[in-house]
Structures are given as structure tokens and as C-alpha cells.
Design a protein around this motif. Structure first.
Motif, short mmCIF file in Angstrom:
data_model
loop_
_atom_site.label_atom_id
_atom_site.label_comp_id
_atom_site.label_asym_id
_atom_site.label_seq_id
_atom_site.Cartn_x
_atom_site.Cartn_y
_atom_site.Cartn_z
N ALA A 196 7.67 -5.31 1.10
CA ALA A 196 6.50 -5.07 1.95
C ALA A 196 6.75 -5.71 3.31
O ALA A 196 7.71 -6.47 3.49
CB ALA A 196 5.25 -5.68 1.32
N VAL A 197 5.87 -5.41 4.23
CA VAL A 197 5.80 -6.19 5.46
C VAL A 197 4.87 -7.36 5.21
O VAL A 197 3.74 -7.17 4.73
CB VAL A 197 5.29 -5.35 6.65
N TYR A 198 5.35 -8.55 5.47
CA TYR A 198 4.57 -9.76 5.24
C TYR A 198 4.00 -10.25 6.57
O TYR A 198 4.72 -10.39 7.56
CB TYR A 198 5.45 -10.84 4.61
N PRO B 282 4.35 0.29 1.84
CA PRO B 282 4.06 1.66 2.31
C PRO B 282 3.06 2.36 1.40
O PRO B 282 3.21 2.35 0.17
CB PRO B 282 5.43 2.33 2.25
N GLY B 283 2.03 2.91 2.00
CA GLY B 283 1.04 3.66 1.23
C GLY B 283 0.04 2.81 0.48
O GLY B 283 -0.78 3.34 -0.27
N LYS B 284 0.11 1.49 0.66
CA LYS B 284 -0.81 0.60 -0.05
C LYS B 284 -1.62 -0.22 0.94
O LYS B 284 -1.26 -0.38 2.10
CB LYS B 284 -0.03 -0.32 -0.99
N GLU B 285 -2.72 -0.78 0.43
CA GLU B 285 -3.55 -1.62 1.27
C GLU B 285 -2.92 -3.01 1.42
O GLU B 285 -2.14 -3.45 0.58
CB GLU B 285 -4.94 -1.76 0.65
N ARG B 286 -3.29 -3.67 2.52
CA ARG B 286 -2.82 -5.04 2.71
C ARG B 286 -3.46 -5.94 1.65
O ARG B 286 -4.66 -5.83 1.38
CB ARG B 286 -3.19 -5.51 4.12
#
Length: 120
Positions: A92-94, A41-45
Motif C-alpha cells: 500500500a501507500v503508507y 489500490p481500490g481500497k479505502e485508507r
């Protein structure tokens, strides 16, 4: 139709392990590098790990080296990411990604993502 289907996410305590799988279909598996990205959340992939059919061709982000292992089963068109010694910052979402390694082609596919949550 090209498709990537991830599985194996979930909730685990810090120090625990999870195994993510990415099942590919609809394209020539050997012509693609299959990788894992993650987005908190709130970060780049960001790229986590990648593997392709060329011998020894694997990549790991510095943040996961020594803890994560990527492997490929070409007979099953599946890539697995074994994640050990998980940390809360691995939450994270992977996403599974496939990118063509054939010279002169630009093609890539994404899976729908799977949530990994590491509690402290």
C-alpha cells in the motif's frame, strides 16, 4: 508551516522488514497523536498504528499486531514504524498523519505518502 515527511518505503519480499519514518515540523509535536495509515489500490485508507505523548498510548490495527511496532523520538520529532514479517497484503501507500489531542481543537496534517510493496 506544518509538515510531515515520510521515508523508508520500498520493495521487499514476503517475510522481510522495512522501517518507515515520519519527520514532523512546524507544530508542537507533544500536542499531536502521530499515526500511520495505508491505502491499497481500490481500497479505502485504513489506520495502521498510532502513538502520542501520553504514556502507553499506542494503537495497532488487528492485521498488524505482533508484526509492526511504532515508536516516537520526541527529541527529534520523529515517529518510526518498524514493520516485520511483511505480507503481500501489506502492500500500500503508507501515509503519516498528525492529529491534535488538545481538547477543543480539531487539527490534522498528512504526509505525502511512501510506497511499500511486498512481493510473494
Amino acid at each position: 508551516e506544518a509538515q510531515l515527511v515520510e521515508s523508508g518505503g520500498g520493495l521487499v519480499q514476503a517475510g522481510g522488514s522495512l522501517r518507515l519514518s515520519c519527520a514532523a515540523s512546524g507544530f508542537s509535536f507533544d500536542d499531536y497523536a502521530i499515526g500511520w495509515f495505508r491505502q491499497a489500490p481500490g481500497k479505502e485508507r485504513e489506520g495502521v498504528s498510532c502513538i502520542d505523548s501520553r504514556p502507553g498510548n499506542t494503537y495497532y490495527a488487528d492485521s498488524v499486531k505482533g508484526r509492526f511496532t511504532i515508536s516516537s523520538d520526541n527529541a527529534k520529532n520523529t515517529v518510526t514504524l518498524q514493520m516485520n514479517s511483511l505480507k503481500p497484503e501489506d502492500t500500500a501507500v503508507y501515509y503519516c498523519n498528525a492529529e491534535s489531542i488538545v481538547e477543543g481543537t480539531t487539527k490534522w496534517y498528512w504526509g505525502q505518502g511512501t510506497q511499500v510493496t511486498v512481493s510473494s
